[in-house]
Design a protein around this motif. Structure first.
Motif, PDB file in Angstrom:
ATOM      1  N   GLU A  82       0.836  -1.205   0.000  1.00  0.00           N
ATOM      2  CA  GLU A  82       0.000   0.000   0.000  1.00  0.00           C
ATOM      3  C   GLU A  82       0.867   1.249   0.000  1.00  0.00           C
ATOM      4  O   GLU A  82       1.991   1.228   0.490  1.00  0.00           O
ATOM      5  CB  GLU A  82      -0.780   0.076   1.321  1.00  0.00           C
ATOM      6  N   PRO A  83       0.296   2.383  -0.459  1.00  0.00           N
ATOM      7  CA  PRO A  83       0.983   3.654  -0.204  1.00  0.00           C
ATOM      8  C   PRO A  83       1.106   3.829   1.316  1.00  0.00           C
ATOM      9  O   PRO A  83       0.180   3.509   2.053  1.00  0.00           O
ATOM     10  CB  PRO A  83       0.017   4.697  -0.770  1.00  0.00           C
ATOM     11  N   HIS A  84       2.257   4.295   1.781  1.00  0.00           N
ATOM     12  CA  HIS A  84       2.448   4.553   3.210  1.00  0.00           C
ATOM     13  C   HIS A  84       2.099   6.010   3.483  1.00  0.00           C
ATOM     14  O   HIS A  84       2.801   6.912   3.030  1.00  0.00           O
ATOM     15  CB  HIS A  84       3.905   4.303   3.610  1.00  0.00           C
ATOM     16  N   LEU A  85       1.021   6.226   4.205  1.00  0.00           N
ATOM     17  CA  LEU A  85       0.617   7.600   4.499  1.00  0.00           C
ATOM     18  C   LEU A  85       1.251   8.077   5.801  1.00  0.00           C
ATOM     19  O   LEU A  85       1.185   7.399   6.828  1.00  0.00           O
ATOM     20  CB  LEU A  85      -0.900   7.702   4.667  1.00  0.00           C
ATOM     21  N   HIS A  86       1.834   9.260   5.738  1.00  0.00           N
ATOM     22  CA  HIS A  86       2.376   9.910   6.940  1.00  0.00           C
ATOM     23  C   HIS A  86       1.509  11.131   7.223  1.00  0.00           C
ATOM     24  O   HIS A  86       1.339  11.984   6.342  1.00  0.00           O
ATOM     25  CB  HIS A  86       3.820  10.376   6.706  1.00  0.00           C
ATOM     26  N   HIS A  87       1.008  11.205   8.415  1.00  0.00           N
ATOM     27  CA  HIS A  87       0.234  12.384   8.792  1.00  0.00           C
ATOM     28  C   HIS A  87       1.224  13.444   9.266  1.00  0.00           C
ATOM     29  O   HIS A  87       2.049  13.176  10.138  1.00  0.00           O
ATOM     30  CB  HIS A  87      -0.750  12.019   9.904  1.00  0.00           C
ATOM     31  N   ILE A  88       1.153  14.653   8.681  1.00  0.00           N
ATOM     32  CA  ILE A  88       2.216  15.628   8.963  1.00  0.00           C
ATOM     33  C   ILE A  88       1.726  16.907   9.633  1.00  0.00           C
ATOM     34  O   ILE A  88       2.521  17.774   9.943  1.00  0.00           O
ATOM     35  CB  ILE A  88       2.984  16.007   7.672  1.00  0.00           C
ATOM     36  N   GLY A  89       0.436  17.028   9.845  1.00  0.00           N
ATOM     37  CA  GLY A  89      -0.043  18.272  10.456  1.00  0.00           C
ATOM     38  C   GLY A  89      -0.256  18.115  11.940  1.00  0.00           C
ATOM     39  O   GLY A  89       0.092  17.087  12.513  1.00  0.00           O
ATOM     40  N   PRO A  90      -0.839  19.135  12.564  1.00  0.00           N
ATOM     41  CA  PRO A  90      -1.215  18.984  13.970  1.00  0.00           C
ATOM     42  C   PRO A  90      -2.257  17.867  14.094  1.00  0.00           C
ATOM     43  O   PRO A  90      -3.076  17.690  13.200  1.00  0.00           O
ATOM     44  CB  PRO A  90      -1.835  20.330  14.330  1.00  0.00           C
ATOM     45  N   VAL A  91      -2.196  17.132  15.180  1.00  0.00           N
ATOM     46  CA  VAL A  91      -3.146  16.048  15.401  1.00  0.00           C
ATOM     47  C   VAL A  91      -4.485  16.639  15.843  1.00  0.00           C
ATOM     48  O   VAL A  91      -4.552  17.387  16.805  1.00  0.00           O
ATOM     49  CB  VAL A  91      -2.617  15.082  16.482  1.00  0.00           C
TER      50      VAL A  91
END
Ligand SMILES: *Cc1c(COP(=O)(O)O)cnc(C)c1O
Length: 232
Positions: A76-85
């Motif tokens: 799968e594409p590996h998604l990285h969350h990069i903003g404030p949670v």
């Protein structure tokens, strides 16, 4: 558009600067369409950055529908969350994103810890430090982080992995300040958590970040061009 070629060019440039290191480049696809994301994946990019949980979720869910045979596998594409949670949607990080690079407060960390106990998927986390002291940036102040290190450690478990630290350079792009901020993050890492990674560097400042020891750069514009606001 050949996104992969741009990704490779940046990758080569980085490895020329740091030949002994394997620096991860996250291709920041936020505010680009699903089609752009899918095309970049087909060309060979695997790690993507999204700053809105909703938007990232939209992309990965559609991709899974279209690729059921390899959905939920390592391909799968590996998604990285990069903003404030965002507190309300934080549980959606598990199982959909491989990492979050924006844990900016103890409240967020405690919430993630609580949530992680009910999860079957693990999440890698980067604690964000605000080293420019700009109000517009989220993250722990250095002193706040140092006071909380042992509690941060204590809340980790097998589903909640503390992978490292993240920071952003100054909004005005001042080169001197940028270098100082990145150097500071590396020093803090080296002194307190030497086995962990640092996530720093974007299109405008990744070269400096790499020189200052970054392990992970997050690059959007240099790979995908200017962002458009898309409908979700
Ligand atoms: C948007 C974003 C990036 C990528 O920015 P570019 O300047 O387009 O490379 C990196 N990190 C974070 C946290 C972002 O929000």
């Amino acid at each position: 558009m050949n996104f992969y070629q741009k990704y490779q060019d940046i990758s080569q440039e980085i490895s020329k600067s740091q030949p002994q290191k394997n620096i991860l480049i996250i291709a920041v696809s936020k505010k680009h369409s699903y089609e752009v994301f899918e095309e970049a994946y087909k060309q060979g990019i695997r790690d993507f950055g999204e700053n809105s949980i909703q938007e990232g979720l939209g992309k990965i869910e559609r991709w899974r529908e279209l690729n059921p045979d390899i959905a939920h596998t390592d391909r799968e594409p590996h998604l990285h969350h990069i903003g404030p949670v965002q507190k309300g949607s934080l549980r959606k990080l598990f199982g959909n994103f491989v990492a979050t690079h924006g844990v900016g407060s103890m409240n967020n960390w405690k919430e993630l810890a609580k949530r992680s106990l009910k999860e079957s998927h693990l999440l890698r986390c980067f604690i964000q430090l605000n080293l420019t002291l700009e109000d517009t940036k989220s993250g722990f102040l250095e002193s706040e982080f140092l006071e909380n290190i042992s509690e941060i450690h204590a809340l980790c478990n097998e589903k909640l992995i503390w992978e490292g630290l993240m920071t952003m350079g100054p909004s005005d792009g001042d080169i001197e300040t940028t270098r100082n901020v990145f150097r500071k993050l590396q020093q803090i890492r080296n002194e307190y958590i030497p086995d962990k990674k640092i996530s720093m560097g974007m299109t405008g400042d990744y070269k400096i970040a790499v020189e200052e020891g970054s392990d992970i750069v997050r690059i959007g514009t240099a790979i995908f061009g200017e962002r458009k606001y898309i409908e979700k």
